[in-house]
Design a protein around this motif. Structure first.
Motif, PDB file in Angstrom:
ATOM      1  N   ASP A  45      21.312  64.454  77.184  1.00  0.00           N
ATOM      2  CA  ASP A  45      21.471  63.208  77.752  1.00  0.00           C
ATOM      3  C   ASP A  45      20.163  62.331  77.822  1.00  0.00           C
ATOM      4  O   ASP A  45      19.772  61.818  79.123  1.00  0.00           O
ATOM      5  N   ASP A  75      19.253  59.939  76.643  1.00  0.00           N
ATOM      6  CA  ASP A  75      19.316  58.339  76.500  1.00  0.00           C
ATOM      7  C   ASP A  75      20.179  57.926  77.847  1.00  0.00           C
ATOM      8  O   ASP A  75      20.240  56.797  78.071  1.00  0.00           O
ATOM      9  N   GLY A  95      29.629  62.518  75.188  1.00  0.00           N
ATOM     10  CA  GLY A  95      28.320  62.819  74.859  1.00  0.00           C
ATOM     11  C   GLY A  95      28.379  64.152  73.943  1.00  0.00           C
ATOM     12  O   GLY A  95      29.588  64.445  73.435  1.00  0.00           O
ATOM     13  N   LEU A 137      24.490  57.359  83.085  1.00  0.00           N
ATOM     14  CA  LEU A 137      25.024  55.907  83.671  1.00  0.00           C
ATOM     15  C   LEU A 137      26.432  55.895  84.106  1.00  0.00           C
ATOM     16  O   LEU A 137      26.885  55.292  85.020  1.00  0.00           O
ATOM     17  N   LYS A 191      22.928  58.127  78.802  1.00  0.00           N
ATOM     18  CA  LYS A 191      24.421  57.379  78.874  1.00  0.00           C
ATOM     19  C   LYS A 191      25.221  57.879  79.868  1.00  0.00           C
ATOM     20  O   LYS A 191      26.449  57.477  80.655  1.00  0.00           O
ATOM     21  N   PHE A 210      33.361  59.780  80.541  1.00  0.00           N
ATOM     22  CA  PHE A 210      31.946  59.779  79.700  1.00  0.00           C
ATOM     23  C   PHE A 210      32.195  60.506  78.437  1.00  0.00           C
ATOM     24  O   PHE A 210      33.436  61.307  78.304  1.00  0.00           O
TER      25      PHE A 210
END
Length: 199
Positions: free
Chosen positions: A144, A146, A65, A151, A148, A63
């Motif tokens: 985080d 949003d 971010g 997820l 993402k 991921f």
């Protein structure tokens, strides 16, 4: 896919008792009182602890971010090291209960190369910073809102299960997960287990 050692069952039982004691100690916190009355708006984890066998761990997590200061972050930042990821937000009563223990474990294990990161799902920078000052969680947190990052971790973090804590091994795979309050003794044992791997 996962299992608990017999000794882990005993530690987990102690963790549940400790969590109840901690909740009682934090009863003066209005957010904890809300949680106890069932009127809060968070979904707590069920308190389960899963430790994944080395040969049954999934592929490395991936991921990217940004931290609250705008710095980019991804799994590459702890490549070859152990990481602890904690999902939280400031108005989450269980997050407030576990925060001092997470701060203490960060201080204890940082010299051994264990990196701690928060994953904050709701707050803006000033709110997150106030929480961190209050509870001494001086490791970085990923913003985080949003969703993402969560997820990307959906195989391990159920939707809205806050707090959740993941221990990541040196190959970037999830070695353990705690849903709900991260008991200090349990998390210590999980970190030590993964530190001992390969020795």
């Amino acid at each position: 896919m996962h299992f608990l050692h017999n000794r882990r069952r005993l530690v987990l039982a102690a963790a549940v008792l400790a969590s109840l004691v901690l909740s009682g100690c934090a009863a003066t916190d209005p957010l904890v009182e809300q949680a106890n009355s069932g009127t809060s708006n968070y979904v707590a984890g069920d308190g389960s602890v899963a430790e994944f066998a080395i040969d049954s761990r999934s592929k490395p997590v991936e991921f990217s971010g940004k931290l609250f200061d705008g710095t980019g972050v991804s799994e590459a930042d702890w490549k070859g090291q152990i990481a602890v990821l904690n999902v939280w937000y400031a108005a989450c009563a269980p997050c407030r209960v576990e925060a001092p223990d997470l701060a203490a474990l960060h201080k204890q294990f940082a010299p051994q190369g264990v990196q701690f990161y928060g994953i904050n799902t709701r707050d803006e920078a000033p709110t997150a910073a106030a929480f961190e000052r209050s509870f001494g969680t001086n490791y970085p947190s990923i913003k985080d809102k949003d969703g993402k990052v969560l997820l990307a971790l959906t195989d391990f973090v159920p939707a809205n299960a806050v707090p959740t804590t993941l221990v990541i091994d040196k190959k970037g795979r999830v070695s353990a997960r705690i849903l709900g309050i991260a008991d200090k003794g349990v998390l210590t044992a999980l970190i030590r287990d993964v530190l001992a791997e390969g020795r």
